[in-house]
Design a protein around this motif. Sequence first.
Motif, PDB file in Angstrom:
ATOM      1  N   LEU A 149       0.828  -1.202   0.000  1.00  0.00           N
ATOM      2  CA  LEU A 149       0.000   0.000   0.000  1.00  0.00           C
ATOM      3  C   LEU A 149       0.864   1.254   0.000  1.00  0.00           C
ATOM      4  CD1 LEU A 149      -2.686   1.551   0.381  1.00  0.00           C
ATOM      5  CD2 LEU A 149      -2.424   1.205   2.844  1.00  0.00           C
ATOM      6  N   LEU A 150       1.873   1.277   0.856  1.00  0.00           N
ATOM      7  CA  LEU A 150       2.736   2.462   0.957  1.00  0.00           C
ATOM      8  C   LEU A 150       3.583   2.650  -0.297  1.00  0.00           C
ATOM      9  CD1 LEU A 150       3.899   2.326   4.689  1.00  0.00           C
ATOM     10  CD2 LEU A 150       1.932   3.482   3.669  1.00  0.00           C
ATOM     11  N   MET A 151       3.981   1.545  -0.931  1.00  0.00           N
ATOM     12  CA  MET A 151       4.727   1.667  -2.188  1.00  0.00           C
ATOM     13  C   MET A 151       3.868   2.315  -3.262  1.00  0.00           C
ATOM     14  SD  MET A 151       6.804  -1.966  -2.348  1.00  0.00           S
ATOM     15  CE  MET A 151       7.467  -1.586  -3.963  1.00  0.00           C
ATOM     16  N   ARG A 152       2.595   1.962  -3.300  1.00  0.00           N
ATOM     17  CA  ARG A 152       1.686   2.561  -4.283  1.00  0.00           C
ATOM     18  C   ARG A 152       1.448   4.043  -3.985  1.00  0.00           C
ATOM     19  NH1 ARG A 152      -1.566  -0.996  -7.394  1.00  0.00           N
ATOM     20  NH2 ARG A 152      -0.953  -3.189  -7.082  1.00  0.00           N
ATOM     21  N   GLU A 155       4.458   5.791  -5.300  1.00  0.00           N
ATOM     22  CA  GLU A 155       4.440   5.842  -6.764  1.00  0.00           C
ATOM     23  C   GLU A 155       3.450   6.887  -7.274  1.00  0.00           C
ATOM     24  OE1 GLU A 155       3.626   1.904  -8.021  1.00  0.00           O
ATOM     25  OE2 GLU A 155       5.553   1.082  -7.347  1.00  0.00           O
ATOM     26  N   ALA A 156       2.378   7.088  -6.522  1.00  0.00           N
ATOM     27  CA  ALA A 156       1.372   8.083  -6.914  1.00  0.00           C
ATOM     28  C   ALA A 156       1.807   9.501  -6.564  1.00  0.00           C
ATOM     29  CB  ALA A 156       0.040   7.769  -6.237  1.00  0.00           C
ATOM     30  N   GLY A 157       2.913   9.620  -5.820  1.00  0.00           N
ATOM     31  CA  GLY A 157       3.408  10.949  -5.454  1.00  0.00           C
ATOM     32  C   GLY A 157       2.682  11.587  -4.291  1.00  0.00           C
ATOM     33  N   VAL A 158       1.868  10.795  -3.592  1.00  0.00           N
ATOM     34  CA  VAL A 158       1.129  11.331  -2.444  1.00  0.00           C
ATOM     35  C   VAL A 158       2.069  11.517  -1.253  1.00  0.00           C
ATOM     36  CG1 VAL A 158      -0.772  10.924  -0.834  1.00  0.00           C
ATOM     37  CG2 VAL A 158      -0.994  10.252  -3.248  1.00  0.00           C
ATOM     38  N   LEU A 159       2.924  10.539  -1.017  1.00  0.00           N
ATOM     39  CA  LEU A 159       3.957  10.620   0.017  1.00  0.00           C
ATOM     40  C   LEU A 159       5.290  10.259  -0.610  1.00  0.00           C
ATOM     41  CD1 LEU A 159       2.393   8.850   3.154  1.00  0.00           C
ATOM     42  CD2 LEU A 159       2.786  11.307   2.858  1.00  0.00           C
ATOM     43  N   ASN A 160       6.321  10.908  -0.156  1.00  0.00           N
ATOM     44  CA  ASN A 160       7.663  10.607  -0.629  1.00  0.00           C
ATOM     45  C   ASN A 160       8.499  10.073   0.538  1.00  0.00           C
ATOM     46  OD1 ASN A 160       7.385  11.495  -3.373  1.00  0.00           O
ATOM     47  ND2 ASN A 160       7.397  13.591  -2.618  1.00  0.00           N
ATOM     48  N   PHE A 161       9.032   8.882   0.363  1.00  0.00           N
ATOM     49  CA  PHE A 161       9.871   8.293   1.400  1.00  0.00           C
ATOM     50  C   PHE A 161      11.339   8.517   1.054  1.00  0.00           C
ATOM     51  CE2 PHE A 161       5.878   6.024   1.724  1.00  0.00           C
ATOM     52  CZ  PHE A 161       5.682   5.938   3.096  1.00  0.00           C
TER      53      PHE A 161
END
Length: 302
Positions: A149-152, A155-161
Motif C-alpha cells: 500500500l505504501l509503495m503505491r 508511486e502516486a506521489g502522495v507521500l515521498n519516502f
Amino acid sequence: MASTAATSEFVEYVMQRKWGVTRASYENWRGNPLRYRFHGRQALAHHTAGYRSVLERMSPTELQKTVGQIVKNKAPEQRPKDAFEDPMLFNALDATADYHHWSKMEFWTLDEATALSLDKEPETVTFESLRESDERAPFARDYLKRRNLLMRVQEAGVLNFPVVPSDFVNWSEAKELQLPEELTKLVHKTAGSVEDRKRLIAERDALLAEVDQLKRKGAHKRASDLTHRLNTLQKIFLGMTIRGYAYNPYASGNKVSKEIEGDLESLGIRVTYDTITKHLKNAREDVELHPEAEAELKAMLI
C-alpha cells in the motif's frame, strides 16, 4: 532428596506449564534454521533458555515449591497460542516499537513506516526478515499488504519516502488507516514542538536580517558622511592653497607643494611632497570652482 531424573521432570513440568515449551521443542527450533533465525523466535528461545537455567540451579526444595505454586493455579501460565502458531514470533517483546525513540526521528523510511504502523520495532521487523517467510503467517500477510500500500502511495506521489513522521501520521488519519494510538500522540506532540521551533527560528532569522539591513544602512550613512567630510576638506585645502600660496590649478608645473611641505614641517607636521601633490591633484579634479574664479585664474596665465 529428589533424584536427578525427578528434578529434570520438575523442570520440564514448570517449562510446559509456564511457557508451553519443553526441551524437545526448544531443540527443534534450534535445528530448524528457517524458523529459528527470525528475531522473535530467537528472543523466545533466549528467554526460555534463561528461565530453564534458573530452574536447573534451584535446590530440590525450591523447585518443589515452584511446582506446588503452579499446581495451585487453575490456568497454566502460557504465552498466547497464536504467538506459537506464527513461526516468526514477531509478538516477542523485542519486536515492540519504541514510540518515544521513533517519534523524534526526522524521517522514516518506507520499511520503518510499515513496521511502525503495525506496532512493530523497525530494527527487528524488517522486509528482509519477512521476504522469505511463509506468507500464510498472519503478520507476514499484514506486513506485506501494508508495505505494498505504501509503495503505491509513493508511486502516486502522495507521500515521498523517506517521509516526515507527522506527514505520514496525517496521511494515515486522513485515510482512516489505524496506527498505534501512543505513536500518533507522540508524533503530533513532537511535530508541535518542531513547528514551534521552526517558527522561532524564522522569527530569529527575520530579526537578524533586519539588524543586517540596519547595519548596511548605517554603513552607507557613515560612508556618505566620510565622503562629505572629504569633499569639504578638499574645498578648504584647494581654496587656502589658491589664496594663501598663489596656487593656480590651471598652470603647468607645481611650485607650492614644496613650500607647503616646509611650512608644515616648521610646525612639526610631517607630510611628504608627493602626498601634498597627490591631494592637490585630487582636489583640482573633484572640486568645481565658481565660473568667475575660474575665469580669473585662467586670465592670470595670459
